[in-house]
Enzyme design. Sequence first.
Site, short mmCIF file in Angstrom:
data_model
loop_
_atom_site.label_atom_id
_atom_site.label_comp_id
_atom_site.label_asym_id
_atom_site.label_seq_id
_atom_site.Cartn_x
_atom_site.Cartn_y
_atom_site.Cartn_z
N LYS A 1 -9.17 8.12 5.68
CA LYS A 1 -9.81 6.88 5.23
C LYS A 1 -10.93 6.42 6.18
CE LYS A 1 -5.76 5.04 2.74
NZ LYS A 1 -4.82 3.88 2.66
N TYR B 1 -7.34 4.15 -7.58
CA TYR B 1 -6.19 3.31 -7.25
C TYR B 1 -5.72 2.49 -8.44
CZ TYR B 1 -5.91 4.04 -2.13
OH TYR B 1 -5.70 4.54 -0.86
N ASN C 1 -4.85 2.10 7.43
CA ASN C 1 -3.76 2.97 7.88
C ASN C 1 -4.15 4.45 7.90
OD1 ASN C 1 -3.73 3.42 5.16
ND2 ASN C 1 -1.70 2.58 4.80
N HIS D 1 -4.45 8.65 3.25
CA HIS D 1 -3.79 8.56 1.95
C HIS D 1 -3.12 9.89 1.68
CE1 HIS D 1 -3.12 8.07 -2.38
NE2 HIS D 1 -3.51 9.33 -2.48
N GLU E 1 -4.69 13.57 -8.72
CA GLU E 1 -5.60 13.18 -7.63
C GLU E 1 -6.50 14.35 -7.18
OE1 GLU E 1 -3.17 11.33 -4.60
OE2 GLU E 1 -2.84 9.55 -5.82
N1 UDP Z 1 -1.96 -1.64 1.00
C1 UDP Z 1 -2.38 -2.84 1.52
N2 UDP Z 1 -1.51 -3.89 1.56
C2 UDP Z 1 -0.22 -3.77 1.14
C3 UDP Z 1 0.21 -2.54 0.62
C4 UDP Z 1 -0.68 -1.49 0.56
O1 UDP Z 1 -3.55 -2.98 1.91
O2 UDP Z 1 0.53 -4.75 1.23
C5 UDP Z 1 -2.90 -0.52 0.93
C6 UDP Z 1 -2.63 0.52 2.01
O3 UDP Z 1 -3.88 0.97 2.51
C7 UDP Z 1 -1.92 1.62 1.27
C8 UDP Z 1 -2.58 1.53 -0.11
O4 UDP Z 1 -2.78 0.15 -0.32
O5 UDP Z 1 -2.12 2.88 1.90
C9 UDP Z 1 -1.77 2.09 -1.25
O6 UDP Z 1 -0.49 1.50 -1.24
P1 UDP Z 1 0.83 2.36 -1.41
O7 UDP Z 1 1.96 1.44 -1.61
O8 UDP Z 1 0.60 3.41 -2.46
O9 UDP Z 1 1.00 3.05 0.04
P2 UDP Z 1 0.83 4.56 0.52
O10 UDP Z 1 1.23 5.45 -0.64
O11 UDP Z 1 -0.61 4.74 0.90
O12 UDP Z 1 1.74 4.69 1.70
MG MG Z 2 0.62 5.45 -2.61
#
Ligand code: UDP
Ligand code: MG
Length: 136
Positions: free
Chosen positions: A12, A52, A115, A118, A129
């Site tokens: 990212k 997304y 974070n 992805h 994807e």
């Molecule tokens: N995210 C965020 N706030 C939240 C939860 C998720 O900004 O409270 C963002 C974070 O960057 C995350 C992405 O949204 O990686 C997608 O969320 P997901 O729950 O799919 O997490 P991941 O699969 O990336 O662990």
């Molecule tokens: Mg996810």
Amino acid sequence: MSNIEQTLSIIKPDAVERNLDSEIKEMFKNKGFKIIKEKKIQIEKLEAEKFYKVHETKPFYNDLCSYLSSGPIVVMVLEKENAVLANRELMGATNPQEAAEGTIRKKYGISIDKNSVHGSDSTDNAKIEIDFFFKD
Ligand code: UDP
Ligand code: MG
């Protein structure tokens, strides 16, 4: 029985901006992932919104899409035995503060939104994807 899978990984903007892409790719290779395809791109917000779409009702959706389109990203197809789960394990928890030692998010993640990586969350989504970024 062997179960070689492919999964989609994205480094990212927060990590690309800090020039962490080589180090993160090393972490994948050290865990036995092959990088089958790779490109560094910047996407439009509209593309991020499509990518997304599963999160469109979430309160963080708009910021998330702005963020993913805010700078260059590195998109990769990773291959390995049980790659989808193995990548989720190597990434660590969504919130870097909750991520286990040795994971990418523990090492490099700044916050729950920044974070660093992805990864696809299922084999079905991995196919969708991978097609999203590499179909042609
Ligand atoms: N995210 C965020 N706030 C939240 C939860 C998720 O900004 O409270 C963002 C974070 O960057 C995350 C992405 O949204 O990686 C997608 O969320 P997901 O729950 O799919 O997490 P991941 O699969 O990336 O662990
Ligand atoms: Mg996810």
